[in-house]
Scaffold this motif. Structure first.
Motif, mmCIF file in Angstrom:
data_model
loop_
_atom_site.group_PDB
_atom_site.id
_atom_site.type_symbol
_atom_site.label_atom_id
_atom_site.label_comp_id
_atom_site.label_asym_id
_atom_site.label_seq_id
_atom_site.Cartn_x
_atom_site.Cartn_y
_atom_site.Cartn_z
ATOM 1 N N ALA A 128 -5.468 0.306 10.292
ATOM 2 C CA ALA A 128 -4.860 0.574 8.872
ATOM 3 C C ALA A 128 -6.132 1.118 8.024
ATOM 4 O O ALA A 128 -6.313 2.037 7.715
ATOM 5 C CB ALA A 128 -4.213 -0.294 8.312
ATOM 6 N N SER A 129 -7.399 0.350 8.126
ATOM 7 C CA SER A 129 -8.231 0.620 7.506
ATOM 8 C C SER A 129 -8.961 2.038 7.934
ATOM 9 O O SER A 129 -9.525 3.091 6.927
ATOM 10 C CB SER A 129 -9.511 -0.480 7.235
ATOM 11 O OG SER A 129 -10.208 -0.648 8.490
ATOM 12 N N LYS A 139 0.978 -1.130 -0.045
ATOM 13 C CA LYS A 139 -0.009 0.113 -0.129
ATOM 14 C C LYS A 139 0.879 1.377 -0.043
ATOM 15 O O LYS A 139 0.620 2.201 -0.620
ATOM 16 C CB LYS A 139 -0.889 0.006 1.290
ATOM 17 C CG LYS A 139 -2.156 -1.193 1.209
ATOM 18 C CD LYS A 139 -3.150 -0.466 0.604
ATOM 19 C CE LYS A 139 -3.851 0.427 0.904
ATOM 20 N NZ LYS A 139 -5.239 1.040 0.130
ATOM 21 N N ALA A 179 1.224 4.017 -3.061
ATOM 22 C CA ALA A 179 0.832 5.446 -2.595
ATOM 23 C C ALA A 179 1.882 6.485 -3.012
ATOM 24 O O ALA A 179 1.712 7.512 -3.232
ATOM 25 C CB ALA A 179 0.686 5.489 -1.252
ATOM 26 N N ARG A 223 -8.032 5.669 13.143
ATOM 27 C CA ARG A 223 -7.228 4.568 13.501
ATOM 28 C C ARG A 223 -7.727 3.823 14.704
ATOM 29 O O ARG A 223 -7.396 2.741 14.873
ATOM 30 C CB ARG A 223 -5.651 5.231 13.399
ATOM 31 C CG ARG A 223 -5.301 5.923 14.642
ATOM 32 C CD ARG A 223 -4.176 6.392 14.415
ATOM 33 N NE ARG A 223 -3.573 7.177 16.051
ATOM 34 C CZ ARG A 223 -3.942 8.455 16.303
ATOM 35 N NH1 ARG A 223 -5.001 8.963 15.654
ATOM 36 N NH2 ARG A 223 -3.515 8.929 17.420
ATOM 37 N N CYS A 277 -0.877 9.253 5.915
ATOM 38 C CA CYS A 277 -2.004 8.297 6.838
ATOM 39 C C CYS A 277 -1.429 6.752 6.443
ATOM 40 O O CYS A 277 -1.372 6.047 7.086
ATOM 41 C CB CYS A 277 -3.082 8.720 6.255
ATOM 42 S SG CYS A 277 -3.688 10.031 7.128
ATOM 43 N N ILE A 278 -1.115 6.450 5.024
ATOM 44 C CA ILE A 278 -0.867 5.290 4.672
ATOM 45 C C ILE A 278 0.658 4.782 5.342
ATOM 46 O O ILE A 278 0.732 3.666 5.669
ATOM 47 C CB ILE A 278 -0.946 5.182 3.176
ATOM 48 C CG1 ILE A 278 -2.504 5.395 2.503
ATOM 49 C CG2 ILE A 278 -0.534 3.867 2.511
ATOM 50 C CD1 ILE A 278 -2.585 5.583 1.185
ATOM 51 N N TYR A 285 -7.062 4.343 9.059
ATOM 52 C CA TYR A 285 -6.022 5.438 8.714
ATOM 53 C C TYR A 285 -6.180 5.768 7.243
ATOM 54 O O TYR A 285 -5.959 6.688 6.683
ATOM 55 C CB TYR A 285 -4.661 4.844 8.952
ATOM 56 C CG TYR A 285 -3.771 5.774 9.894
ATOM 57 C CD1 TYR A 285 -3.704 7.157 10.055
ATOM 58 C CD2 TYR A 285 -2.953 5.120 10.736
ATOM 59 C CE1 TYR A 285 -3.117 7.854 10.706
ATOM 60 C CE2 TYR A 285 -2.194 5.871 11.676
ATOM 61 C CZ TYR A 285 -2.049 7.340 11.661
ATOM 62 O OH TYR A 285 -1.328 8.057 12.276
ATOM 63 N N TYR A 286 -6.500 4.564 6.598
ATOM 64 C CA TYR A 286 -6.294 4.701 4.907
ATOM 65 C C TYR A 286 -7.728 5.456 4.514
ATOM 66 O O TYR A 286 -7.881 5.846 3.348
ATOM 67 C CB TYR A 286 -6.720 3.352 4.385
ATOM 68 C CG TYR A 286 -5.384 2.386 4.521
ATOM 69 C CD1 TYR A 286 -4.316 2.898 4.870
ATOM 70 C CD2 TYR A 286 -5.746 1.072 4.370
ATOM 71 C CE1 TYR A 286 -3.244 1.994 5.123
ATOM 72 C CE2 TYR A 286 -4.578 0.047 4.248
ATOM 73 C CZ TYR A 286 -3.268 0.761 4.876
ATOM 74 O OH TYR A 286 -2.059 -0.267 4.869
#
Length: 140
Positions: free
Chosen positions: A101-102, A31, A35, A112, A56-57, A104-105
């Motif tokens: 993570a999802s 990811k 990115a 988060r 974020c990623i 944050y994504y």
């Protein structure tokens, strides 16, 4: 007398959980790599002044890497005495990192916290590791 003279029969589950966590970390690295291309953030730059979404990623991956060695240590040693429980906790930790993570994504760092349930799971692995050590030292 030490708790064990050989690995528990179910320790293979612990090993497979460690392998599963490697796939999680690999996915997160992918990811970040994707990115980097999308947002034009070249190596060796860790974070961008212009692209908060990239940050974020990157941060989701970096934070996971920051706790990953401790996770593997606690998973392994907890699994020597409590292989099934450690496996369950280890899988929950992986799920919590996916939730983390999802969140944050999305680009909203506050999301988060969706993975906050990983904190007591992590502490549980730590507690099982301490219990293993205490048994090895014949303290209990």
């Amino acid at each position: 007398m030490p708790v064990m003279s050989k690995l528990p029969d179910e320790f293979g589950y612990v090993v497979l959980t460690g392998v599963a966590s490697w796939f999680l970390v690999g996915f997160m690295a992918h990811k970040v790599s994707k990115a980097r291309r999308e947002y034009g953030v070249e190596y060796p730059t860790m974070y961008s002044d212009e692209e908060p979404m990239f940050n974020c990623i990157q941060r989701a991956h970096q934070n996971t890497l920051e706790v990953y060695p401790s996770y593997l240590f606690f998973l392994t040693f907890a699994g020597l005495q409590y292989p099934r429980t450690a496996t369950g906790f280890g899988l929950l930790w992986i799920a919590s990192r996916c939730s983390f993570a999802s969140g944050y994504y999305t680009g909203d760092p506050k999301k988060r916290h969706r993975g906050i349930y990983g904190v007591p799971v992590f502490l549980g692995l730590m507690g099982m590791t301490i219990s293993f050590a205490a048994h090895q030292l014949d303290w209990v």
